[in-house]
Design a protein around this motif. Structure first.
Motif, short mmCIF file in Angstrom:
data_model
loop_
_atom_site.label_atom_id
_atom_site.label_comp_id
_atom_site.label_asym_id
_atom_site.label_seq_id
_atom_site.Cartn_x
_atom_site.Cartn_y
_atom_site.Cartn_z
N PRO A 195 2.40 5.99 1.82
CA PRO A 195 2.32 5.18 0.59
C PRO A 195 1.42 3.95 0.73
O PRO A 195 0.81 3.53 -0.26
CB PRO A 195 3.77 4.78 0.32
N GLY B 236 11.73 -1.14 4.02
CA GLY B 236 12.44 -0.62 2.86
C GLY B 236 11.88 -1.15 1.55
O GLY B 236 12.43 -0.86 0.50
N SER B 237 10.78 -1.87 1.61
CA SER B 237 10.26 -2.48 0.39
C SER B 237 9.63 -1.44 -0.53
O SER B 237 9.05 -0.46 -0.07
CB SER B 237 9.23 -3.55 0.74
N ALA B 238 9.73 -1.67 -1.81
CA ALA B 238 9.18 -0.74 -2.78
C ALA B 238 7.73 -1.08 -3.12
O ALA B 238 7.09 -0.36 -3.86
CB ALA B 238 10.02 -0.79 -4.06
N ASP B 239 7.21 -2.18 -2.58
CA ASP B 239 5.94 -2.70 -3.06
C ASP B 239 4.89 -2.66 -1.96
O ASP B 239 4.73 -3.62 -1.22
CB ASP B 239 6.17 -4.14 -3.55
N THR C 179 1.62 -2.21 -2.61
CA THR C 179 0.36 -2.75 -3.13
C THR C 179 0.18 -4.20 -2.73
O THR C 179 -0.91 -4.61 -2.31
CB THR C 179 0.31 -2.62 -4.66
N SER C 180 1.24 -5.00 -2.85
CA SER C 180 1.10 -6.42 -2.52
C SER C 180 0.73 -6.62 -1.07
O SER C 180 -0.04 -7.52 -0.73
CB SER C 180 2.40 -7.17 -2.81
N VAL C 181 1.29 -5.77 -0.20
CA VAL C 181 0.97 -5.90 1.23
C VAL C 181 -0.52 -5.64 1.45
O VAL C 181 -1.19 -6.39 2.15
CB VAL C 181 1.81 -4.91 2.06
#
Lengths: 418, 355, 285
Positions: free
Chosen positions: A244, A214-217, A219-221
């Protein structure tokens, strides 16, 4: 002959020619005798995750199409199959309720074509206690592959990721990999352990990154995965999250430095278009079954059954293949039994004896057996994204070399299979 | 004669006897309403398991377990006007404790439920600490943040299912279901068991409402100044309300875990706490019937729609519209509407029978 | 010590998301007194409309315009038809009303478009700024810029214009404002239309930066509330700073071994800490 007879005759001839010309190719199912079954119905159930993060109901739709075809072709030695499908809405509580309804209220003799993220964990014990077998279309979390009465037709995310890792080592000579998996319990701590365990035995280092779906991020991953300097990144996430994440990887231009491979969830007709031309010929995916467009007779039969007895809007995807196989397996098992003695106990016993179910959709013969867990499908081919579709890149099917399969291989030996 | 203002409606002060009669009447009415509540639950407890099939028995068990939690929400909002949007998270806490103790030590079910209630009460008190300084919308948002935090934690940690260690999760084996109470192993018996617990919790709340606690809460609701002026220990009673609401949530969570057998972290999102509050308001927060209706709305109505194979998303549209409608037209909730209907029927009946 | 700078930069992209949503929420709260749960749902619906139009080959600008228009129309419909019925209730109940509206919009969106992986590609994705080994696409830069611009613009609107004054009056005390001669319906219309426009724009940007998935976008209001809380539901600059802070911390948390799995809780944790340290703030909302 008068005009009316000519007209009637032409109409009949036209109709006959349509029927035989294969405006739809001939679908073969059950007894194949064209007789409508009208005996006492046999109740078969299914639990699918329809309303929620994704719609898995196409396996039940394919099974429904197959059972409809069976009912129009003699049924189970004269008895039609009554197929009851329930939506668990991706909620374990609902899964328990609807499974109760099917097993205890409607007294189904077996279930076929189940595909759900949550129902294995919620219901495996109940199925075992009630002595009912489930020939599932697709299982996902660990519980589906670790239950006595649950038989998934697919290979599962652990095997699928292992084969993808094996391919990456073979084709790209990768020595360091990162495996990305959602951190859902019994998936996050299991599915990437397959590549890890295989890698340990074969000199390949595999690290796991568990992400919050459910994370919105995203890019960091991707940045974190890249910071470990891998040769290959194995994506083991559902396609809704995959898109995404690949978009984030594309924005960071990681596809040019690192090879990307994926387990089976990425194999879907809408994925190549969604991820875009950046990944053309640059993203390899493992399949749990043979490709959707393969020309083997059983695969063509699956398409024929969907065309003749399925709805136009039913997706023709891998879940559909799985549902078809599950329905076919159950039907052929039932046909071998005495039609008057079909009840839950006898069906369960007959299913456990299934030892050599063949289909060109599957890489190897499928079996059930009396083991405490079932993972008979453990091989699959590799494809790569090509334009708006996929192209096969492996020479046939790769068999998974996962150390956890040791008990499954022992069962196979006992059954006398290679 | 004492000087009286002519404008005052109570021009003649009541005599001591009239006061005594009035108090007796109030006491009888309260007893009667308590008996009505227990009677209704008795009827539910006997009729439901007998009428319902396996699907509906399980559904009603879940629905009434949630009614227990909804009673706590109603208590906070109806009695004190405080909005807590983290009660479903407290339900999750209770469920976690019950599962861990049950799997880990095999203690009797009742002890697991009480332990769950106690732990949730403690956590509820902590969640209620901001309430001493914040009110209204801000408190609601703070509790929502707590619910959000719990959502992330429980998704990672998961619920115990028979394994060892602190987290109690099983690796590579079959997940265990929670042991049912010794007196109620079948689904039907368990439904009756849940009704018993519901009756006990509702009675506990009613008891509070009729004693000093209820009066103190009413004064706190009027305003802190009024309460302090009347000598009420605001800190004690407000914290006690949160503890009681937490206890309700914890018991509900334990009962839910026992009914389904296991809980899944993905079903405890922050949105669930918001829906619990919303449907408690729709059910009605000023009466015990509202809690029961809230539970039914949370589980029985969706189950009905599922049974009729209504698409889950269309059911969501229906729910949202129903929520809006209920908020706009029924301030006292569905319970209020039902009660006023009953009141009118009774009034018409007595008016008809009287000359 | 792993290199944190790339994650700080990447966190700015997510922070823009939280900041934008937070500002949108606070704007509506300050101008109509309602905390809008449907903010995310309206944006999501607008984004899906834009996606469908782009798939059918319509020009970009028209798709965006349609997206914002849909959100504005629905927001106005709620504000004029339903919100007045709840105007006398307390703020939390008015918020729950918008939750009902959010469920209706979300349910419709999911039912109509179904579940299929989709990607909303904006032309600004093509270019990017390269900072410290991280590429920040122009879309994210625009997101950040827009958050600041909205903050400044709305701040000016509320503080310096007549309409802004009327909006603040209405949010403060509806009945008194009506008595004073403020045209309630007119001002309400402006407030809800403005909020709808923001929801539409935010929806487009969020769908691009995060994911085009209706349920996720709808419930992103909850972390957005965290940014709004940091701004104490009144200060737009604090909301923007809060949102960006949350984003950066969430991104950086991924390198901390124990915290990585829990990093989605960062917005909630930061908001709670802010509350704890602002104990003197006895807000009665």
């Amino acid at each position: 002959m008068n005009i009316y007879r000519i007209a009637a005759l032409s109409a009949v001839t036209l109709a006959a020619s349509f029927a035989s010309s294969g405006a739809f190719a001939q679908s073969k199912c059950g007894l194949g005798n064209g007789k409508k079954a009208d005996g006492e119905p046999i109740a078969v159930g299914a639990v699918v995750g329809k309303t929620g993060p994704d719609d898995f109901s196409s396996s039940a739709q394919a099974a429904a199409a197959y059972f409809k075809c069976v009912n129009e072709n003699g049924g189970i030695n004269g008895r039609p199959v009554e197929y009851l499908v329930a939506d668990d809405q991706w909620n374990p509580e609902t899964a328990a309720q609807v499974a109760s309804k099917l097993v205890k209220d409607r007294k189904v003799v077996a279930l076929a074509g189940n595909t759900s993220f949550v129902e294995c964990g919620a219901n495996a014990k109940m199925y075992s206690d009630e002595g009912v077998m489930v020939v599932a279309g697709t299982g996902v979390p660990r519980e589906c592959f670790n239950a006595k009465n649950y038989v998934p037709v697919n290979s599962g995310p652990r095997i699928s990721a292992t084969i993808a890792a094996m391919y990456a080592a073979q084709a790209y000579k990768s020595k360091k990999m990162v495996c990305i998996i959602p951190n859902i319990p019994s998936l996050g701590n299991w599915a990437c352990e397959g590549p890890k365990a295989w890698g340990k035995a074969n000199g390949v280092e595999v690290e796991t990154i568990a992400i919050d779906p459910g994370s919105a991020d995203a890019t960091s991953v991707m940045l974190q995965a890249a910071s470990k300097k891998p040769d290959t990144i194995i994506m083991n996430v559902p396609k809704g999250i995959l898109v995404p994440m690949l978009a984030a990887a594309e924005q960071q231009n990681l596809g040019k430095k690192i090879h990307f491979v994926s387990a089976a969830p990425a194999y879907s007709a809408d994925v190549p278009k969604a991820i875009g031309p950046y990944w053309n010929k640059n993203f390899a995916v493992n399949l749990e079954f043979n490709p959707l467009e393969s020309k083997g007779p059983d695969n063509l039969n699956w398409q024929a059954v969907m065309n003749s007895h399925g709805a136009k809007t039913d997706p023709r995807d891998t879940f559909s293949q799985a549902g078809y196989l599950a329905a076919r397996l159950l039907t052929e098992t039932l046909l071998k039994m005495d039609a008057k003695k079909i009840d839950r106990a006898s069906v369960t016993e007959a299913l456990r004896k299934v030892g050599d179910f063949r289909s060109d959709i599957l890489c190897n013969p499928f079996y059930v057996g009396a083991g405490s867990r079932h993972n008979a499908n453990n091989a699959g081919p590799m494809v790569v994204v090509d334009g708006n579709g996929f192209t096969t890149v492996s020479k046939g099917c790769l068999m998974a070399d996962d150390p956890e399969l040791v008990d499954v291989r022992a069962d196979e030996k006992k059954l006398g299979l290679k | 004669m004492t000087p009286i203002s002519i404008a005052s409606p109570m021009a003649i002060p009541p005599s001591i006897d009239a006061l005594q009669i009035a108090l007796d009447r109030v006491r009888r009415e309260r007893l009667r309403s308590l008996l009505v509540m227990l009677g209704t639950l008795l009827v539910l407890g006997t009729m439901l398991p007998w009428l319902a099939n396996a699907y509906w028995t399980k559904t009603f068990s879940s629905a009434l377990a949630l009614s227990v939690a909804a009673a706590g929400v109603g208590l906070l909002y109806g009695q004190l006007g405080l909005v807590s949007l983290c009660q479903f998270a407290l339900l999750g806490v209770g469920g976690w404790v019950a599962l861990r103790i049950s799997h880990g030590s095999g203690l009797p079910f009742e002890l697991c439920v009480l332990a769950a209630g106690l732990v949730s009460a403690l956590v509820g008190m902590l969640a209620g600490l901001p309430a001493l300084r914040l009110k209204g919308l801000y408190l609601a948002l703070v509790t929502l943040m707590l619910a959000g935090g719990f959502q992330v934690v429980i998704t990672v940690v998961g619920f115990p299912d028979g394994g060892p260690g602190w987290l109690g999760r099983v690796e590579g084996g079959e997940r265990l279901l929670m042991a049912r109470p010794a007196v109620a192993t079948s689904d039907s018996a368990y439904l009756r068991y849940v009704v018993l617990w519901l009756a006990a919790v509702l009675a506990l709340i009613e008891l509070h409402r009729r004693t000093r606690a209820g009066r103190s809460w009413a004064l706190i609701r009027r305003g802190e100044a009024a309460a302090l002026g009347a000598g009420v220990n605001v800190l004690l009673y407000q914290t006690w309300a949160f503890a009681l609401a937490g206890f309700c949530a914890g018991v509900g969570g334990a009962l839910l875990a026992g009914g389904v057998g296991q809980l899944d972290g993905r079903a405890f999102g922050a949105s669930e706490s918001v829906m619990l509050f919303a449907l408690s308001v729709v059910g009605g927060v000023y009466h015990w019937l509202g809690a029961i209706i809230a539970g039914l709305l949370l589980r029985a109505v969706p189950a009905l729609l599922t049974d009729f194979n209504v698409n889950g998303f269309l059911a969501m549209v229906f729910f949202g519209a129903a929520l809006l409608h209920a908020l706009i037209t029924a301030q006292e909730g569905v319970a209020g509407q039902v009660l006023s209907l009953l009141h009118r029927v009774r009034a018409r009946w007595t008016a008809g029978s009287a000359p | 010590m792993p290199d944190l700078l790339p994650f700080v930069i990447s966190g700015l992209g997510v922070g823009a998301v939280y900041a934008l949503s937070g500002v949108g929420l606070v704007v509506l709260y300050r101008s109509s007194g309602v905390l809008n749960f449907a903010f995310g749902a309206l944006g999501a619906l607008g984004a899906y409309v834009a996606w469908s139009m782009l798939e059918s080959g319509w020009p970009q600008a028209l798709a965006w315009a349609a997206s914002v228009a849909v959100a504005m129309v629905l927001s106005l419909a709620y504000g004029r038809l339903i919100a007045p019925h709840l105007a006398q209730r307390n703020p939390t109940i008015r918020g729950i009303g918008t939750l009902g509206f959010a469920l209706v919009v979300l349910g419709f969106t999911e039912w109509f478009w179904g579940e299929q992986p989709r990607r909303l590609v904006l032309p600004t994705d093509a270019g990017a700024l390269e900072l410290a080994d991280v590429r920040l696409t122009y879309t994210r830069v625009i997101g950040l810029a827009l958050a600041v611009a909205m903050m400044a613009g709305i701040g000016l609107l509320l503080a310096r214009t007549r309409v802004g004054l009327k909006m603040r009056a209405l949010a403060n005390d509806r009945d008194l404002s009506a008595l004073l001669g403020i045209r309630v319906l007119q001002v309400d219309t402006v407030a809800w239309v403005l909020s709808g426009a923001f929801a539409g724009v935010c929806g487009l940007l969020l769908a691009n930066i995060v994911r085009l998935q209706a349920t996720l976008l709808t419930f992103m209001v909850i972390p957005a509330f965290a940014a709004a809380i940091i701004g104490r539901l009144e200060s737009l600059p604090a909301t923007v700073v809060g949102g960006i802070l949350i984003g950066v911390l969430e991104a950086v948390a991924i390198v901390v071994p124990g915290l990585a799995s829990f990093r989605s809780a960062t917005p909630f944790l930061v908001a709670l800490l802010m509350i704890a340290f602002h104990q003197s703030n006895t807000r009665v909302a």
